[in-house]
Design an enzyme around this catalytic site. Sequence first.
Site, PDB file in Angstrom:
ATOM      1  N   TYR A 115       0.839  -1.214   0.000  1.00  0.00           N
ATOM      2  CA  TYR A 115       0.000   0.000   0.000  1.00  0.00           C
ATOM      3  C   TYR A 115       0.866   1.254   0.000  1.00  0.00           C
ATOM      4  CZ  TYR A 115      -2.544   3.932   2.001  1.00  0.00           C
ATOM      5  OH  TYR A 115      -3.037   5.188   2.244  1.00  0.00           O
TER       6      TYR A 115
ATOM      7  N   LYS B 101       1.406   4.281  -2.825  1.00  0.00           N
ATOM      8  CA  LYS B 101       1.128   5.696  -2.553  1.00  0.00           C
ATOM      9  C   LYS B 101       2.393   6.533  -2.792  1.00  0.00           C
ATOM     10  CE  LYS B 101      -2.130   7.420  -1.292  1.00  0.00           C
ATOM     11  NZ  LYS B 101      -3.334   7.947  -2.004  1.00  0.00           N
TER      12      LYS B 101
HETATM   13  P1  NAD Z   1     -11.426   4.354   1.478  1.00  0.00           P
HETATM   14  O1  NAD Z   1     -10.896   2.997   1.186  1.00  0.00           O
HETATM   15  O2  NAD Z   1     -12.425   4.518   2.583  1.00  0.00           O
HETATM   16  O3  NAD Z   1     -12.117   4.959   0.160  1.00  0.00           O
HETATM   17  C1  NAD Z   1     -11.539   4.837  -1.101  1.00  0.00           C
HETATM   18  C2  NAD Z   1     -12.598   5.207  -2.148  1.00  0.00           C
HETATM   19  O4  NAD Z   1     -11.976   5.148  -3.441  1.00  0.00           O
HETATM   20  C3  NAD Z   1     -13.800   4.262  -2.185  1.00  0.00           C
HETATM   21  O5  NAD Z   1     -15.002   4.983  -2.289  1.00  0.00           O
HETATM   22  C4  NAD Z   1     -13.562   3.427  -3.440  1.00  0.00           C
HETATM   23  O6  NAD Z   1     -14.751   2.940  -4.038  1.00  0.00           O
HETATM   24  C5  NAD Z   1     -12.832   4.425  -4.321  1.00  0.00           C
HETATM   25  N1  NAD Z   1     -12.003   3.781  -5.351  1.00  0.00           N
HETATM   26  C6  NAD Z   1     -11.122   2.760  -5.170  1.00  0.00           C
HETATM   27  N2  NAD Z   1     -10.558   2.431  -6.356  1.00  0.00           N
HETATM   28  C7  NAD Z   1     -11.080   3.282  -7.284  1.00  0.00           C
HETATM   29  C8  NAD Z   1     -10.885   3.450  -8.678  1.00  0.00           C
HETATM   30  N3  NAD Z   1     -10.029   2.658  -9.362  1.00  0.00           N
HETATM   31  N4  NAD Z   1     -11.577   4.420  -9.320  1.00  0.00           N
HETATM   32  C9  NAD Z   1     -12.447   5.215  -8.635  1.00  0.00           C
HETATM   33  N5  NAD Z   1     -12.687   5.088  -7.317  1.00  0.00           N
HETATM   34  C10 NAD Z   1     -12.009   4.135  -6.651  1.00  0.00           C
HETATM   35  O7  NAD Z   1     -10.163   5.286   1.702  1.00  0.00           O
HETATM   36  P2  NAD Z   1      -9.951   6.532   2.687  1.00  0.00           P
HETATM   37  O8  NAD Z   1      -9.521   6.035   4.009  1.00  0.00           O
HETATM   38  O9  NAD Z   1     -11.107   7.432   2.557  1.00  0.00           O
HETATM   39  O10 NAD Z   1      -8.673   7.198   1.996  1.00  0.00           O
HETATM   40  C11 NAD Z   1      -8.826   8.193   0.991  1.00  0.00           C
HETATM   41  C12 NAD Z   1      -7.467   8.690   0.561  1.00  0.00           C
HETATM   42  O11 NAD Z   1      -6.786   9.240   1.691  1.00  0.00           O
HETATM   43  C13 NAD Z   1      -6.543   7.616   0.010  1.00  0.00           C
HETATM   44  O12 NAD Z   1      -5.815   8.163  -1.064  1.00  0.00           O
HETATM   45  C14 NAD Z   1      -5.618   7.287   1.172  1.00  0.00           C
HETATM   46  O13 NAD Z   1      -4.380   6.825   0.715  1.00  0.00           O
HETATM   47  C15 NAD Z   1      -5.507   8.637   1.839  1.00  0.00           C
HETATM   48  N6  NAD Z   1      -5.210   8.636   3.284  1.00  0.00           N
HETATM   49  C16 NAD Z   1      -5.984   7.926   4.149  1.00  0.00           C
HETATM   50  C17 NAD Z   1      -5.736   7.997   5.521  1.00  0.00           C
HETATM   51  C18 NAD Z   1      -6.589   7.251   6.523  1.00  0.00           C
HETATM   52  O14 NAD Z   1      -6.290   7.288   7.711  1.00  0.00           O
HETATM   53  N7  NAD Z   1      -7.663   6.592   6.119  1.00  0.00           N
HETATM   54  C19 NAD Z   1      -4.666   8.767   5.983  1.00  0.00           C
HETATM   55  C20 NAD Z   1      -3.878   9.478   5.066  1.00  0.00           C
HETATM   56  C21 NAD Z   1      -4.181   9.415   3.717  1.00  0.00           C
HETATM   57  O1  TDX Z   2      -7.787  -5.042  14.160  1.00  0.00           O
HETATM   58  C1  TDX Z   2      -6.787  -4.321  14.134  1.00  0.00           C
HETATM   59  N1  TDX Z   2      -5.937  -4.320  15.210  1.00  0.00           N
HETATM   60  C2  TDX Z   2      -4.830  -3.528  15.263  1.00  0.00           C
HETATM   61  O2  TDX Z   2      -4.099  -3.564  16.264  1.00  0.00           O
HETATM   62  C3  TDX Z   2      -6.482  -3.454  13.008  1.00  0.00           C
HETATM   63  C4  TDX Z   2      -7.384  -3.434  11.809  1.00  0.00           C
HETATM   64  C5  TDX Z   2      -5.352  -2.661  13.085  1.00  0.00           C
HETATM   65  N2  TDX Z   2      -4.534  -2.703  14.172  1.00  0.00           N
HETATM   66  C6  TDX Z   2      -3.360  -1.800  14.245  1.00  0.00           C
HETATM   67  C7  TDX Z   2      -2.494  -1.728  13.020  1.00  0.00           C
HETATM   68  C8  TDX Z   2      -1.985  -0.297  13.061  1.00  0.00           C
HETATM   69  O3  TDX Z   2      -0.853  -0.212  13.916  1.00  0.00           O
HETATM   70  O4  TDX Z   2      -3.897  -0.479  14.408  1.00  0.00           O
HETATM   71  C9  TDX Z   2      -3.119   0.486  13.692  1.00  0.00           C
HETATM   72  C10 TDX Z   2      -4.015   1.181  12.676  1.00  0.00           C
HETATM   73  O5  TDX Z   2      -4.363   0.229  11.686  1.00  0.00           O
HETATM   74  P1  TDX Z   2      -5.193   0.612  10.364  1.00  0.00           P
HETATM   75  O6  TDX Z   2      -6.510   1.203  10.750  1.00  0.00           O
HETATM   76  O7  TDX Z   2      -5.191  -0.569   9.460  1.00  0.00           O
HETATM   77  O8  TDX Z   2      -4.343   1.837   9.779  1.00  0.00           O
HETATM   78  P2  TDX Z   2      -2.826   1.961   9.244  1.00  0.00           P
HETATM   79  O9  TDX Z   2      -2.280   0.677   8.771  1.00  0.00           O
HETATM   80  O10 TDX Z   2      -2.056   2.731  10.284  1.00  0.00           O
HETATM   81  O11 TDX Z   2      -3.101   2.888   7.940  1.00  0.00           O
HETATM   82  C11 TDX Z   2      -4.063   3.956   7.988  1.00  0.00           C
HETATM   83  O12 TDX Z   2      -3.437   5.208   8.131  1.00  0.00           O
HETATM   84  C12 TDX Z   2      -2.712   5.695   7.039  1.00  0.00           C
HETATM   85  C13 TDX Z   2      -4.955   3.952   6.759  1.00  0.00           C
HETATM   86  O13 TDX Z   2      -5.568   2.684   6.610  1.00  0.00           O
HETATM   87  C14 TDX Z   2      -4.171   4.306   5.521  1.00  0.00           C
HETATM   88  O14 TDX Z   2      -5.037   4.393   4.399  1.00  0.00           O
HETATM   89  C15 TDX Z   2      -3.503   5.631   5.746  1.00  0.00           C
HETATM   90  O15 TDX Z   2      -2.658   5.905   4.668  1.00  0.00           O
END
Ligand code: NAD
Ligand code: TDX
Length: 333
Positions: A146, A150
């Site tokens: 992943y 990115k």
């Molecule tokens: P998410 O998985 O909840 O949502 C991703 C969305 O993208 C979904 O609606 C999915 O249907 C859509 N998608 C996936 N593949 C696609 C494609 N080929 N074409 C069009 N749409 C597509 O993700 P999120 O947690 O909302 O993350 C959004 C962005 O933020 C990502 O780029 C992620 O890397 C970044 N990000 C997330 C976090 C976090 O903590 N979740 C932190 C920092 C950055």
């Molecule tokens: O069941 C769990 N137990 C647990 O201990 C899960 C699902 C996760 N974890 C731990 C793994 C990580 O140390 O918790 C922490 C957070 O896990 P995730 O929610 O999977 O997040 P992380 O891997 O840190 O990545 C997230 O933050 C950065 C987002 O999924 C990414 O999209 C973003 O880029």
Amino acid sequence: MRLLVTGGAGFIGANFVHQTVTDRPDVRVTVLDKLTYAGNRASLAPVADRIEFVHGDVADPDLVNRLVSDADVVVHFAAESHNDNSLAHPMPFVQTNIVGTFTLLEAVRAHDVRYHHISTDEVYGDLEFDEPAFTADTPYNPSSPYSATKASSDLLVRAWVRSFGVRATISNCSNNYGPYQHVEKFIPRQITNLIDGVRPRLYGAGHQIRDWIHVDDHNRAVWAILDRGRIGQTYLIGADGERDNKAVVELLLREFGRAADDFDHVTDRPGHDLRYAIDASLLRDELGWRPHYSDFADGLAATVRWYRDNEQWWRPQKSITEAAYATAGEQVL
Ligand code: NAD
Ligand code: TDX
């Protein structure tokens, strides 16, 4: 302003669309989303009549070219976003995160459209407990499929800025929490386990640290960058929210009135990053951004209330997600 939001049916994208529709009624929003397992039309239901929704793939050049030609600004959230999935099946990460970003960059280049790229702090790898936080000068060192995809997409953006003069900015944000986050992710997984009377599941010892930020604070920072950011600049987004995973589980247990040790240790994630931490001083000093959620426990309590009140939103995904963790070999230690 005509704004194209990719991934607007996902967690952060949907919250961004809600915020935009509320705060910026002059902005015309189009969402492009493939509706993968992580995308959910229901997340956009409260604003459905105020946006245009297009079901499609960011890696489809004809569709992307048409939509970008009708936009002033693109904000690119769409991605495969879950580390655990990238370990089991990396190919969709390469396709969406790298080829999808390439496809968007070619379109914004062709139509000279302003582009903002949403990325993650994970591109920098992980930190020891005593190392200083990431800055925009930290070398890239991603650990998982992943984060490697990115990082690749960020590098494409930098190259398109330098070589082709594309008007782009990048933001690398830390871990988000809040409403509409898929139940595969750490915090919603544990909240929904607790609602179901199941013990939270901590990977390994639970000493890993994440730098938590409320999703609305992330999205307000994205708007600050769109309004006032410098083209070509990378901004790190974080709210000084470092907590280890065990401490987060203990806060949730307290919220549910359960004992502090009422959780299970389960199989650790391979290559599990130890610690992420963000130095957001550029965002604060240059753009004047400040987080509204300064108390993590309060933000977490509000998130627990949202999952209690919106069971119909997450329930359909819960058993499928837990079955996938079991199939991947997760075991109580
Ligand atoms: P998410 O998985 O909840 O949502 C991703 C969305 O993208 C979904 O609606 C999915 O249907 C859509 N998608 C996936 N593949 C696609 C494609 N080929 N074409 C069009 N749409 C597509 O993700 P999120 O947690 O909302 O993350 C959004 C962005 O933020 C990502 O780029 C992620 O890397 C970044 N990000 C997330 C976090 C976090 O903590 N979740 C932190 C920092 C950055
Ligand atoms: O069941 C769990 N137990 C647990 O201990 C899960 C699902 C996760 N974890 C731990 C793994 C990580 O140390 O918790 C922490 C957070 O896990 P995730 O929610 O999977 O997040 P992380 O891997 O840190 O990545 C997230 O933050 C950065 C987002 O999924 C990414 O999209 C973003 O880029």
